[in-house]
Write a protein that holds these residues in place. Structure first.
Motif, PDB file in Angstrom:
ATOM      1  N   THR A 196       0.832  -1.195   0.000  1.00  0.00           N
ATOM      2  CA  THR A 196       0.000   0.000   0.000  1.00  0.00           C
ATOM      3  C   THR A 196       0.868   1.247   0.000  1.00  0.00           C
ATOM      4  O   THR A 196       2.073   1.170   0.266  1.00  0.00           O
ATOM      5  CB  THR A 196      -0.947   0.009   1.221  1.00  0.00           C
ATOM      6  N   ARG A 197       0.254   2.382  -0.307  1.00  0.00           N
ATOM      7  CA  ARG A 197       0.937   3.671  -0.219  1.00  0.00           C
ATOM      8  C   ARG A 197       0.397   4.429   0.983  1.00  0.00           C
ATOM      9  O   ARG A 197      -0.816   4.493   1.188  1.00  0.00           O
ATOM     10  CB  ARG A 197       0.736   4.497  -1.491  1.00  0.00           C
ATOM     11  N   VAL A 198       1.308   4.974   1.765  1.00  0.00           N
ATOM     12  CA  VAL A 198       0.953   5.715   2.969  1.00  0.00           C
ATOM     13  C   VAL A 198       1.221   7.192   2.720  1.00  0.00           C
ATOM     14  O   VAL A 198       2.291   7.554   2.214  1.00  0.00           O
ATOM     15  CB  VAL A 198       1.768   5.229   4.182  1.00  0.00           C
ATOM     16  N   ARG A 199       0.267   8.047   3.078  1.00  0.00           N
ATOM     17  CA  ARG A 199       0.443   9.485   2.905  1.00  0.00           C
ATOM     18  C   ARG A 199       0.569  10.160   4.272  1.00  0.00           C
ATOM     19  O   ARG A 199      -0.276   9.995   5.144  1.00  0.00           O
ATOM     20  CB  ARG A 199      -0.728  10.079   2.113  1.00  0.00           C
ATOM     21  N   MET A 200       1.656  10.907   4.444  1.00  0.00           N
ATOM     22  CA  MET A 200       1.949  11.582   5.701  1.00  0.00           C
ATOM     23  C   MET A 200       1.226  12.928   5.774  1.00  0.00           C
ATOM     24  O   MET A 200       0.808  13.489   4.750  1.00  0.00           O
ATOM     25  CB  MET A 200       3.456  11.802   5.827  1.00  0.00           C
ATOM     26  N   ASP A 201       1.123  13.464   6.980  1.00  0.00           N
ATOM     27  CA  ASP A 201       0.521  14.794   7.144  1.00  0.00           C
ATOM     28  C   ASP A 201       1.341  15.868   6.444  1.00  0.00           C
ATOM     29  O   ASP A 201       0.823  16.929   6.082  1.00  0.00           O
ATOM     30  CB  ASP A 201       0.404  15.123   8.631  1.00  0.00           C
ATOM     31  N   SER A 202       2.634  15.604   6.240  1.00  0.00           N
ATOM     32  CA  SER A 202       3.516  16.548   5.545  1.00  0.00           C
ATOM     33  C   SER A 202       3.262  16.587   4.044  1.00  0.00           C
ATOM     34  O   SER A 202       3.806  17.443   3.346  1.00  0.00           O
ATOM     35  CB  SER A 202       4.972  16.165   5.792  1.00  0.00           C
ATOM     36  N   GLY A 203       2.460  15.645   3.546  1.00  0.00           N
ATOM     37  CA  GLY A 203       2.238  15.524   2.112  1.00  0.00           C
ATOM     38  C   GLY A 203       3.134  14.494   1.456  1.00  0.00           C
ATOM     39  O   GLY A 203       2.923  14.130   0.294  1.00  0.00           O
TER      40      GLY A 203
END
Length: 367
Positions: A196-203
């Protein structure tokens, strides 16, 4: 020493020599690969036998005994020393500024729960206490997934549920958004993995692979395990996103298979230079080794690495915390793979894909 004790001494020394050397064979079979697991135990036992030979034997027997046990000590020390503080770390520690930036920080708990273990509350309490951004649980059946979801659905917005009754189920829980999620059986039917791809709060975005290949057993080859680990490594190497690979690899950190995985993937092992962090067997103090792993791209900086308390399983959970940087950094990189290693992988994968069989140990945890 009596004749019995002398015979026992030489039997032990002979076993240590054979058990230490057989993993050098390239034969991908459980009866061979399993001997790579207890190198810590072989090292300690060889030290004891060295002392016995030094103080209780004489003449030619002493010389032969000291040489044999000395060889065993040196070989095993070479393998395990890199997982002690005397070795230079491979992963770079996060700076104070990186540690404080919540938008770039991710904490992950990985746990093999043991399917027949029904003490759901221990893992749930651990997760609620540590509040990781991501938690993974392996060997989950429908009852485990239901228990985790009922208790943690408000803590984690994103779920990937792969409950199975064959000891290869897995569940992914995440506070961070997930997309491009795939559940795949790469080599052996009934043995899934998650990508899967994880997206951080930083973008920022990164790739997460969760794996649980088959264990080595004395009556079967290890091509399913070795091939799956290698395929994930090669895929992570080609992935344009920084990657994390985690799970119960059913392999120790110093084995041929795991070292080849690092060569193929270029991923770092945060254990190197820091400790063994043995996760299996949680119930047997004298028979423990590192089976649950996390490997990461050099863009990740280590904040915390810790073995968690027992949750009723035969594995301890393990916690990793990282900061995701914009640049790669490592104290040193794994040696790159050779063409011979890549050819070995191609042969292993081809052989395994030609076999129609049931996954190893599918009935071990029923009941």
């Amino acid at each position: 020493m009596t004749l019995f004790l002398i015979s026992l001494y030489w039997f032990t020394v002979g076993f240590l020599v054979v058990a230490t050397l057989v993993p050098f064979s390239k034969i991908p079979h459980g009866a061979i690969r399993s001997f790579a697991f207890p190198r810590e135990q072989f090292f300690v036992l060889a030290l004891a036998m060295f002392a016995v030979g030094l103080f209780f034997l004489g003449g030619q027997q002493r010389v032969v005994g000291l040489i044999a046990t000395g060889i065993v000590i040196v070989i095993n020390a070479i393998y395990i020393a890199k997982f002690t503080p005397i070795w230079r770390t491979q992963s770079v520690d996060a700076t104070p500024e990186e540690r404080e930036d919540d938008s770039r920080r991710v904490t992950l708990i990985a746990a093999n729960v043991k399917q027949s273990n029904r003490d759901y509350a221990k893992l749930i309490d651990l997760i609620k206490s540590e509040q990781p951004d991501i938690a993974t649980a392996l060997e989950v059946d429908a009852a485990w997934v239901d228990a985790l979801y009922s208790a943690l659905k408000d803590d984690f917005e994103h779920w990937v549920k792969v409950d199975q009754e064959n000891s290869y189920g897995m569940v992914l829980m995440s506070r961070l958004p997930l997309d491009e999620t795939e559940v795949r059986e790469l080599l052996v039917e009934g043995v899934p993995s998650i990508k899967t791809r994880v997206r951080m709060d930083s973008g920022q975005a990164w790739r997460l692979y969760i794996v649980h290949p088959e264990p080595p057993v004395p009556n079967h080859d290890t091509k399913g395990r070795d091939g799956e680990i290698a395929l994930i490594g090669m895929e992570a190497k080609k992935d344009p996103l920084p990657s994390i690979v985690t799970g119960d690899l059913n392999d120790v950190a110093w084995s041929t298979t795991t070292r080849r995985f690092q060569a193929l993937s270029g991923l770092l092992d945060p254990r190197i230079g820091r400790g063994f962090y043995n996760t299996f067997h949680a119930g047997v103090v004298l028979a423990r080794w590192p089976l649950d792993h996390l490997f990461h791209d050099p863009e990740f900086r280590l904040i915390r690495l810790a073995r968690m308390p027992n949750v009723g399983s035969d594995h301890f959970p393990i916690l990793f915390s990282f900061a995701l940087s914009d640049t790669a950094a490592a104290h040193y990189l794994p040696e790159p793979s050779t063409e011979e290693e890549r050819e070995d992988v191609r042969e292993i994968v081809e052989d395994e894909r030609a076999v129609d069989r049931e996954a190893i140990g599918t009935d071990w945890e029923k009941g």
